[in-house]
Design a protein around this motif. Structure first.
Motif, PDB file in Angstrom:
ATOM      1  N   PRO B  26     -21.629 -19.004  23.760  1.00  0.00           N
ATOM      2  CA  PRO B  26     -20.352 -18.807  23.056  1.00  0.00           C
ATOM      3  C   PRO B  26     -20.568 -18.457  21.567  1.00  0.00           C
ATOM      4  O   PRO B  26     -21.579 -18.814  20.980  1.00  0.00           O
ATOM      5  CB  PRO B  26     -19.660 -20.169  23.193  1.00  0.00           C
ATOM      6  CG  PRO B  26     -20.756 -21.135  23.447  1.00  0.00           C
ATOM      7  CD  PRO B  26     -21.829 -20.379  24.168  1.00  0.00           C
ATOM      8  N   ASP B  51     -16.142 -16.317  23.845  1.00  0.00           N
ATOM      9  CA  ASP B  51     -16.652 -17.194  24.894  1.00  0.00           C
ATOM     10  C   ASP B  51     -17.905 -16.644  25.565  1.00  0.00           C
ATOM     11  O   ASP B  51     -18.508 -17.284  26.412  1.00  0.00           O
ATOM     12  CB  ASP B  51     -15.580 -17.468  25.946  1.00  0.00           C
ATOM     13  CG  ASP B  51     -15.106 -16.169  26.590  1.00  0.00           C
ATOM     14  OD1 ASP B  51     -14.226 -16.225  27.452  1.00  0.00           O
ATOM     15  OD2 ASP B  51     -15.610 -15.076  26.201  1.00  0.00           O
ATOM     16  N   LEU B  54     -18.287 -16.357  29.615  1.00  0.00           N
ATOM     17  CA  LEU B  54     -18.372 -17.497  30.533  1.00  0.00           C
ATOM     18  C   LEU B  54     -17.362 -18.538  30.098  1.00  0.00           C
ATOM     19  O   LEU B  54     -16.986 -18.604  28.921  1.00  0.00           O
ATOM     20  CB  LEU B  54     -19.783 -18.122  30.492  1.00  0.00           C
ATOM     21  CG  LEU B  54     -20.887 -17.237  31.047  1.00  0.00           C
ATOM     22  CD1 LEU B  54     -22.254 -17.827  30.729  1.00  0.00           C
ATOM     23  CD2 LEU B  54     -20.718 -17.051  32.557  1.00  0.00           C
ATOM     24  N   PRO B  55     -16.957 -19.334  30.965  1.00  0.00           N
ATOM     25  CA  PRO B  55     -16.027 -20.403  30.559  1.00  0.00           C
ATOM     26  C   PRO B  55     -16.700 -21.294  29.518  1.00  0.00           C
ATOM     27  O   PRO B  55     -17.820 -21.746  29.703  1.00  0.00           O
ATOM     28  CB  PRO B  55     -15.760 -21.189  31.848  1.00  0.00           C
ATOM     29  CG  PRO B  55     -16.306 -20.381  32.964  1.00  0.00           C
ATOM     30  CD  PRO B  55     -17.240 -19.363  32.387  1.00  0.00           C
ATOM     31  N   THR B  56     -15.968 -21.480  28.468  1.00  0.00           N
ATOM     32  CA  THR B  56     -16.525 -22.204  27.336  1.00  0.00           C
ATOM     33  C   THR B  56     -15.674 -23.431  27.071  1.00  0.00           C
ATOM     34  O   THR B  56     -14.444 -23.372  27.167  1.00  0.00           O
ATOM     35  CB  THR B  56     -16.537 -21.299  26.091  1.00  0.00           C
ATOM     36  OG1 THR B  56     -17.071 -20.016  26.444  1.00  0.00           O
ATOM     37  CG2 THR B  56     -17.347 -21.901  24.978  1.00  0.00           C
ATOM     38  N   THR B  57     -16.309 -24.488  26.746  1.00  0.00           N
ATOM     39  CA  THR B  57     -15.579 -25.695  26.365  1.00  0.00           C
ATOM     40  C   THR B  57     -15.848 -25.996  24.906  1.00  0.00           C
ATOM     41  O   THR B  57     -16.914 -25.679  24.374  1.00  0.00           O
ATOM     42  CB  THR B  57     -16.014 -26.918  27.209  1.00  0.00           C
ATOM     43  OG1 THR B  57     -17.422 -27.110  27.026  1.00  0.00           O
ATOM     44  CG2 THR B  57     -15.672 -26.722  28.660  1.00  0.00           C
ATOM     45  N   ASN B 105     -20.976 -23.248  26.622  1.00  0.00           N
ATOM     46  CA  ASN B 105     -20.785 -22.696  27.961  1.00  0.00           C
ATOM     47  C   ASN B 105     -22.112 -22.809  28.709  1.00  0.00           C
ATOM     48  O   ASN B 105     -23.054 -23.428  28.258  1.00  0.00           O
ATOM     49  CB  ASN B 105     -20.261 -21.264  27.889  1.00  0.00           C
ATOM     50  CG  ASN B 105     -21.261 -20.308  27.261  1.00  0.00           C
ATOM     51  OD1 ASN B 105     -22.408 -20.664  26.948  1.00  0.00           O
ATOM     52  ND2 ASN B 105     -20.850 -19.074  27.093  1.00  0.00           N
ATOM     53  N   LYS B 109     -24.582 -23.436  23.563  1.00  0.00           N
ATOM     54  CA  LYS B 109     -23.455 -23.924  22.758  1.00  0.00           C
ATOM     55  C   LYS B 109     -23.603 -23.418  21.332  1.00  0.00           C
ATOM     56  O   LYS B 109     -24.688 -22.976  20.934  1.00  0.00           O
ATOM     57  CB  LYS B 109     -23.383 -25.431  22.808  1.00  0.00           C
ATOM     58  CG  LYS B 109     -24.633 -26.135  22.316  1.00  0.00           C
ATOM     59  CD  LYS B 109     -24.466 -27.643  22.507  1.00  0.00           C
ATOM     60  CE  LYS B 109     -25.734 -28.331  21.996  1.00  0.00           C
ATOM     61  NZ  LYS B 109     -25.639 -29.796  22.158  1.00  0.00           N
TER      62      LYS B 109
END
Lengths: 210, 606
Positions: B26, B51, B54-57, B105, B109
């Motif tokens: 990300p 992101d 990809l799905p990122t938190t 992600n 990070k």
């Protein structure tokens, strides 16, 4: 007996009048004090902004932590609930202690301001002097408030300031100046908040102002 | 070593592959702002950095300044997407928060830059609530009262937070808002709004040290239609003044004549006896002047005789030829004459003179008289004939012949011939003016003079200086007004006699007395030469200024246009010869021998 009761009655009336007058006086005193503290904090904020305009990035790294302020040992409320629980005289003594703790450091700042390695030196110098005057007035005013409040004990905390110079080289002097000023800015905000709480507590007759 | 190297290479290849596939760790998130609405809680927002496919938190971590313990954000939801809400328990004041956001992600990070936050410095309250704007009708005029309430969350009652309010007003069409500071109060009166217009009102607030809140939703208020008191007052004042002006104008119009009289007072017109203004207005000047004309004057016959007479008389070339007028001036003060500018010689034409005497004298017998009358006629004739000629220096006779002289009134019975002539004789007698009193009467010449005098009336004034030694030099103005119409029935005097001017009374009348008067004071010797008056100057309106001449050495000069500039008597000067500028016949003054001026006057021919 009748005369004695009459005398007693007159004295009571007078005392009530005196107290009521005092009450009004306290309100006005606190109003004036909070105005002064407001001005104090505004000055320190603008000083900080002036200083920040030309601050070397390295200084930020070198800056001491705020916990190293000489007043950090003072126990103060950290949120509203705590603050509103504190009785008035304690609030007042907190404010006065803080104020007292800054008279010496401000003198140091004032003496160092003129020789700062900063382009806004002159403005900083004049504002620092103004800060000093303001603190003196506020200190005197709070003395009056304290007397008006009539609390028995005067439990001022002592917050000594041992630093006698800001540093040897100009960068460290500038950084230390900035640090000291940031400590002061925060403490002035504390004073201001406490006094305004006190003001509203005393202003039972004018709820519209609070 | 080999393994690590191989791992590195593999990782590198994997990353490249992944990037080729479009996925990456990300991007770096960034904390945008943190705000506390009531100094009790606060919220921080961040923006993601990308992101990486990809799905990122995202996770927010913080620690307080005086401890190393790292905490994670307690509430990611309350404040919305990408935010962290710190509730009361987690909020400490006067303490720096060190906050970072971590985006992670599958591939990795990313950590944002740390931000130091002190809650007390980031206070921004919510907007005020329940804004109302009401029109209040006052005697001064209607105004709008705007009132509101504090934002719900702010605890101003305890003094924990102090709020300052601000409102702004404008019409729909205006570009700029009008801002008003309301301080800590929760209402405000807005004045000076225009009638019959709709206004928009908004309110916001700010803590004593913090940020302004957002503006509230617009509240609309419509002003009623009314006339401002000020405007109605002006209207009334205007109407009142217009009314006053109309009245004044009408009054002025009605009283137009008297106003004109008042502002422009009438200028006194000339009053000439026998002068008919109406006749003049009506038109022909001829008629007007004709009324003033004395018939038979000037004598137009016998010019030769006159000339001859003239020549006969002067037997001494060196005699000062009197300025003809000079003699006459003392004999008869002549007020004005249109055409005879004799230099002061008195004649019976003087209006102050006793014209009766003149007439009588003229009519009277006596050879002398006759002589003089003839002489006068001669002179008349000569003047007429030489009207347009310039006098030339030459023999006195010719000059005299050309000059115009006034016939002299001779009250004395037997003057010597040369005495009688208004010649500057060697021993000039006194220029005498016939007394106005009756016993000295003018002679036959008076009729001529009479006529002359009438003509005088037409002319402008003249000034004479009185050369008589006894009297101070003064200018006597002989006004038209003072003219006395010569009485037709003047008794002729039996004889001619010199008279002298005794004095001039206040009415500008010459009081004459005969030379033979025993009461007469002896005159000084220095007066002998002062009998003759010298014309010093002729002013612009044909007035001769006579001068007392004390010097024996006046230059005999003949000049046409010189002018004496001084008017002090004992002053040798060149007598001036003026061109009359009135359109009258030219006059010329000729200076004879010892400075006397011979003025030749051209008489107009009638």
């Amino acid at each position: 007996m009748t005369q004695g009761s009459r005398l007693y009655f007159a004295v009571t009336v007078l005392m009530c009048a005196f107290v009521s007058i005092n009450g009004v006086g306290l309100n006005d005193l606190l109003e004036r004090a909070s105005q002064l503290s407001d001005k104090l904090h505004s000055l320190s904020t603008s000083l900080t902004n002036d200083l920040d305009s030309h601050f070397p990035p390295v200084g930020r790294v070198m800056m001491p932590r705020p916990s190293m302020c000489h007043t950090s040992s003072l126990q103060i409320p950290n949120d509203k609930d705590q603050a509103l629980k504190i009785p008035e005289d304690e609030l007042l003594s907190l404010a006065r202690s803080l104020l007292l703790a800054w008279s010496d450091p401000l003198a140091l700042l004032s003496s160092e301001a003129s020789s700062l390695a900063h382009p806004e030196r002159n403005t900083i110098d004049s504002k620092t002097k103004e800060l000093q005057d303001n603190i003196n007035s506020l200190g005197a005013g709070l003395e009056h408030v304290f007397q008006k409040m009539g609390s028995s004990s005067d439990n001022l905390s002592s917050l000594p300031f041992y630093t006698s110079s800001l540093g040897q080289d100009k960068t460290s002097r500038l950084v230390n100046f900035h640090f000291l000023l940031s400590c002061f800015r925060r403490d002035s905000h504390k004073i201001d908040s406490f006094l305004k709480v006190l003001r509203c507590r005393a202003a039972k007759k004018r709820p519209e102002m609070c | 070593m080999r393994n690590s190297g191989a791992v590195l290479i593999l990782t590198f290849i994997a990353i490249l592959t992944l990037q080729a596939a479009g996925v990456s760790p990300p991007g770096k998130p960034r904390l945008t702002s943190c705000r506390s609405p009531e100094k009790e809680t606060f919220t921080c927002w961040w923006e993601p950095g990308g992101d990486g496919g990809l799905p990122t938190t995202y996770a927010l971590y913080y620690h307080l300044e005086n401890s190393e313990t790292v905490y994670e954000c307690p509430d990611y939801r309350t404040a919305g997407e990408n935010s962290c809400f710190f509730n009361k328990n987690d909020t400490s004041l006067w303490v720096n928060y060190n906050i970072t956001v971590v985006a992670s992600n599958a591939l990795g990070k990313n950590i944002s830059d740390p931000v130091e936050v002190d809650v007390v410095y980031i206070v921004q309250p919510n907007t005020p609530e329940h804004v109302t704007a009401v029109v209040v009708h006052d005697e001064q005029g209607p105004f709008v009262r705007v009132s509101w309430e504090k934002p719900r969350t702010a605890d101003t009652r305890s003094g924990w937070i102090t709020l300052l309010y601000q409102l702004r007003v404008k019409q729909e069409k205006d570009k700029e808002w009008e801002e008003y500071n309301a301080g800590m109060q929760k209402y405000y009166n807005v004045f000076s709004l225009h009638p019959d217009k709709e206004y928009m009102v908004q309110v916001r607030c700010k803590p004593d040290h913090g940020f302004w809140s957002e503006w509230t939703q617009t509240t609309y208020v419509k002003m009623p239609d009314y006339i401002t008191r000020e405007r109605s007052l002006w209207i009334m004042i205007t109407i009142f003044f217009v009314f006053i002006v109309v009245i004044l104008t009408w009054t002025l119009n009605v009283k137009r004549n008297s106003v004109k009289l008042c502002l422009l007072p009438a200028v006194p017109g000339p009053k000439i006896k026998g002068f008919d203004k109406q006749l003049l207005k009506s038109g022909k000047s001829e008629e007007v002047f004709n009324t003033l004309v004395i018939q038979g004057f000037p004598p137009t016959t016998d010019y030769d005789n006159l000339l001859v007479e003239y020549l006969e008389v002067y037997d001494n070339e060196e005699q000062e030829l009197v300025q003809d007028g000079k003699d006459l001036s003392e004999d008869c003060m002549k007020s004005k004459s249109p055409s005879d500018i004799d230099s002061g010689r008195g004649s019976c034409d003087s209006h102050t003179l006793l014209l009766e005497k003149c007439m009588d004298g003229r009519e009277g017998s006596g050879s002398n008289q006759h002589q003089y009358s003839q002489h006068g006629e001669t002179r008349w004739a000569s003047t007429e004939s030489s009207e347009s000629q310039d006098p030339e220096p030459g023999s006195p006779e010719s000059a005299n012949g050309r000059g115009k002289t006034w016939p002299v009134v001779f009250p004395s019975p037997q003057p010597q011939p040369h005495h009688h002539y208004p010649v500057g004789a060697a021993k000039p007698a006194y220029h005498s003016v016939p007394e106005i009193l009756n016993h000295l009467s003018p002679h036959a010449m008076s009729s001529n003079y009479h006529q002359l005098n009438h003509q005088d009336i037409l002319q402008q004034e003249r000034r004479f200086s009185k050369p008589a030694c006894r009297h101070s030099q003064s200018y006597n103005q002989f006004n038209l007004d003072g003219i006395d119409t010569p009485a037709p029935g003047v008794a002729p005097s039996p004889s001619l006699e010199y008279v002298e001017v005794q004095r001039v009374n206040p009415e500008n009348m010459l009081l004459l007395r005969p030379l033979s008067d025993p009461n007469r004071e002896p005159e000084g010797s220095d007066c002998t030469r002062e009998d003759y008056s010298k014309v010093k100057e002729v002013t612009s309106n044909n007035i001769l200024l006579l001068q007392r001449d004390m010097s024996h050495q006046c230059v005999d000069d003949y000049s046409q246009a010189d002018q004496c500039t001084t008017q002090q008597p004992p002053h040798p000067c060149k007598p001036a010869v003026h061109q009359s500028n009135s359109g009258m016949p030219q006059e010329a003054i000729r200076v004879m021998g010892n400075g006397y001026v011979d003025s030749t006057v051209l008489m107009p021919s009638y």
